[in-house]
Design an enzyme around this catalytic site. Structure first.
Site, short mmCIF file in Angstrom:
data_model
loop_
_atom_site.label_atom_id
_atom_site.label_comp_id
_atom_site.label_asym_id
_atom_site.label_seq_id
_atom_site.Cartn_x
_atom_site.Cartn_y
_atom_site.Cartn_z
N ASP A 1 -5.97 -8.24 2.44
CA ASP A 1 -4.99 -8.19 3.53
C ASP A 1 -5.60 -7.84 4.88
O ASP A 1 -5.03 -8.18 5.91
CB ASP A 1 -3.89 -7.17 3.20
CG ASP A 1 -3.10 -7.59 1.98
OD1 ASP A 1 -2.71 -8.77 1.91
OD2 ASP A 1 -2.89 -6.75 1.10
N HIS B 1 -7.83 -0.68 -2.92
CA HIS B 1 -7.25 -1.59 -3.90
C HIS B 1 -7.24 -0.87 -5.25
O HIS B 1 -8.14 -0.09 -5.55
CB HIS B 1 -8.07 -2.88 -3.99
CG HIS B 1 -7.41 -3.96 -4.76
ND1 HIS B 1 -7.52 -4.07 -6.13
CD2 HIS B 1 -6.61 -4.99 -4.36
CE1 HIS B 1 -6.82 -5.12 -6.54
NE2 HIS B 1 -6.27 -5.69 -5.48
#
Length: 167
Positions: free
Chosen positions: A109, A50
């Site tokens: 996700d 991320h």
């Protein structure tokens, strides 16, 4: 669509890894994946990494707990363990194969697509769900930015709530 990409990657992994519990087999698959030899050839482990969160994505931590509970209820513990193995082994593989030294954690996700699939939501709806959640968050942020300062804040009643109509 990132969680749909994760789902497709997990399906690919589940077909190509004989024993999902065997960490060596999972690491071998991830190594081939990072080298661009598996799945879509991108060299990415979808669901890991991320731009802002490096040690932990709080959204992923939260959804992972729910995913584990739901997997138990739905009899999908083995696939949940595969996701956990990917989460745990992926950063090691990225370090060993690519020399990545920055911390890498699971992002939201990794587990959302799995949860959506257990809830029976079709993969082509994942992006719409993401967009709706993002819109709700944006609306909340916008409303918070419009709130009066705490020192002068007092409850107000919107004009529409006090409007009267004649019979």
């Amino acid at each position: 669509g990132a969680n749909a990409k994760v789902g497709a990657m997990i399906e690919d992994a589940s077909e190509k890894i004989a024993d999902w519990e065997d960490e060596d087999q999972v690491a071998d698959y991830l190594t081939r994946l990072v080298r661009g030899e598996e799945f879509d050839g991108s060299g990415l482990i979808y669901g890991l990494g991320h731009a802002v969160y490096t040690k932990s994505d709080p959204r992923a931590v939260s959804i992972k707990k729910y995913a584990g509970k739901l997997a138990g209820e739905k009899g999908r513990e083995r696939k949940f363990h595969l996701l956990q193995n990917i989460e745990r082994l992926g950063p090691e593989v990225m370090r060993d194969v690519r020399g990545v030294t920055k911390p890498i954690c699971a992002n939201v996700d990794l587990y959302t697509g799995f949860v959506y699939s257990m809830l029976g939501i079709p993969a082509d709806m994942y992006t719409a769900i993401f967009a709706m959640a993002r819109l709700a968050g944006a609306r909340t942020a916008w409303r918070s930015s419009m709130a009066p300062a705490a020192s002068s804040a007092r409850p107000t009643t919107p004009s529409w709530a006090t409007a009267t109509t004649s019979p």
